[in-house]
Design an enzyme around this catalytic site. Structure first.
Site, PDB file in Angstrom:
ATOM      1  CG  HIS A   1      -7.256  -6.110   7.277  1.00 41.16           C
ATOM      2  ND1 HIS A   1      -6.746  -7.247   6.652  1.00 41.16           N
ATOM      3  CD2 HIS A   1      -6.856  -5.064   6.498  1.00 41.16           C
ATOM      4  CE1 HIS A   1      -6.066  -6.896   5.574  1.00 41.16           C
ATOM      5  NE2 HIS A   1      -6.107  -5.575   5.455  1.00 41.16           N
TER       6      HIS A   1
ATOM      7  CG  HIS B   1      -4.354  -0.620   5.812  1.00 37.73           C
ATOM      8  ND1 HIS B   1      -5.732  -0.678   5.779  1.00 37.73           N
ATOM      9  CD2 HIS B   1      -3.923  -1.777   5.243  1.00 37.73           C
ATOM     10  CE1 HIS B   1      -6.110  -1.808   5.199  1.00 37.73           C
ATOM     11  NE2 HIS B   1      -5.041  -2.500   4.872  1.00 37.73           N
TER      12      HIS B   1
ATOM     13  CD  GLU C   1      -2.876  -1.403   0.261  1.00 40.08           C
ATOM     14  OE1 GLU C   1      -2.925  -0.576  -0.651  1.00 40.08           O
ATOM     15  OE2 GLU C   1      -3.602  -2.404   0.313  1.00 40.08           O
TER      16      GLU C   1
ATOM     17  CG  HIS D   1      -8.981  -3.819   2.181  1.00 36.53           C
ATOM     18  ND1 HIS D   1      -8.134  -3.545   1.118  1.00 36.53           N
ATOM     19  CD2 HIS D   1      -8.146  -4.149   3.194  1.00 36.53           C
ATOM     20  CE1 HIS D   1      -6.873  -3.731   1.480  1.00 36.53           C
ATOM     21  NE2 HIS D   1      -6.855  -4.088   2.737  1.00 36.53           N
TER      22      HIS D   1
HETATM   23  P1  13P Z   1       1.418  -5.524   3.173  1.00 31.60           P
HETATM   24  O1  13P Z   1       1.958  -6.707   3.977  1.00 31.60           O
HETATM   25  O2  13P Z   1       2.030  -5.469   1.803  1.00 31.60           O
HETATM   26  O3  13P Z   1       1.534  -4.254   3.936  1.00 31.60           O
HETATM   27  O4  13P Z   1      -0.136  -5.806   2.909  1.00 31.60           O
HETATM   28  C1  13P Z   1      -1.040  -5.880   3.959  1.00 31.60           C
HETATM   29  C2  13P Z   1      -2.350  -5.265   3.651  1.00 31.60           C
HETATM   30  O5  13P Z   1      -3.165  -5.162   4.541  1.00 31.60           O
HETATM   31  C3  13P Z   1      -2.628  -4.770   2.292  1.00 31.60           C
HETATM   32  O6  13P Z   1      -3.809  -4.028   2.251  1.00 31.60           O
HETATM   33 ZN    ZN Z   2      -5.158  -4.383   3.954  1.00 25.69          ZN
END
Ligand code: 13P
Ligand code: ZN
Length: 272
Positions: free
Chosen positions: A148, A146, A123, A218
């Site tokens: 989840h 970021h 990202e 996401h």
């Molecule tokens: P990365 O390990 O490349 O940071 O990806 C994790 C992710 O959540 C992508 O949206």
């Molecule tokens: Zn992600």
């Protein structure tokens, strides 16, 4: 062939690396960081002492950088594939401190990035685009997280709440303090493939008016003065989503604050 040099971190940078590790652990404990889920970055240009003296002795990775405002800036950023639960113990493998070349043709690795094939997060495009926006519009915001968050993601799978006004109304109504701490609410970015420029674009649009953006189906991304603040925003709104879903899962209609109770909060705390 230039020698591969690494920088030693001063006390402030060490503290930031430690904070990234702490937040990584919080994300893991919350159940929001399965496998390599999530990524974190902080702009640290002002903390790099050797700034201006050139970085030619450091490893240069060639890569087109599409954000001119990032040229000459330095970042701490998690490596692609790194596990949030390992950031604390394996910081040199999981985090990279890099300097974006002024020519925008790549970056220098100043510290870390010692894992196998360590590249910045997939990202990267979103992080750089958002940092560029923040330099110009909100320079005190240096950190991006970021992750989840399960309950928030679940809400964006429900058509009714996949609309900015509706999801904010729901979240505010679940917890009175949310309106006080996040009066502008959350932005909602429509689904785009992870790791793409398209995702970076819709995130930027949603970020213009918000400090936290939900990525439909996401996850979410928050900005903050530091990583702890960005984490707090995510934690607060996920709590609101969790309260709603807990009530629903228990088989009840969830009452929520009424319009007049929300209005009272707005009037009393002078928020929008
Ligand atoms: P990365 O390990 O490349 O940071 O990806 C994790 C992710 O959540 C992508 O949206
Ligand atoms: Zn992600």
């Amino acid at each position: 062939m230039p020698s591969i040099k690494k920088m030693s971190l001063n006390a402030e940078l060490q503290k930031l690396v430690q904070n990234i590790g702490e937040v990584g652990h919080y994300l893991w404990e919350r159940g929001w960081a399965e496998k390599n889920a999530g990524n974190i970055s902080i702009e640290v240009t002002d903390l790099i002492e050797k700034r201006g003296q050139g970085f030619d002795n450091y490893q240069k990775v060639k890569r087109e950088i599409s954000e001119p405002l990032c040229g000459g800036r330095c970042f701490l950023i998690t490596a692609s594939g790194s596990r949030m639960r390992e950031l604390r113990e394996c910081s040199q493998e999981s985090i990279i401190m890099l300097h974006i070349c002024e020519e925008l043709d790549g970056y220098h690795v100043l510290w870390g990035g010692e894992g196998i094939g360590a590249n910045p997060t997939t990202e990267f495009a979103s992080h750089l685009k958002l940092h560029s926006f923040l330099f110009e519009n909100n320079p005190s915001q240096k950190a991006i997280v970021h992750t989840h968050p399960s309950h928030l993601i679940a809400l964006t799978h429900i058509e009714l709440y996949c609309e900015e006004k509706a999801i904010n109304r729901l979240l505010w109504s679940m917890h009175p303090e949310l309106k006080m701490f996040l009066p502008e609410g959350v932005g909602l970015a429509p689904y785009r493939c992870p790791g793409t420029e398209e995702l970076a674009e819709v995130t930027l649009t949603a970020l213009q008016e918000h400090r936290i953006v939900l990525w439909e189906k996401h996850g979410c991304l928050a900005t903050g003065a530091d990583v702890m603040e960005a984490f707090d925003f995510i934690d607060m709104i996920n709590k609101a989503a969790q309260i709603f879903l807990l009530g629903r899962c228990a088989g009840y209609e969830v009452q929520g604050l009424t319009e007049s109770q929300i209005k009272e909060l707005k009037d009393r705390f002078g928020v929008a």
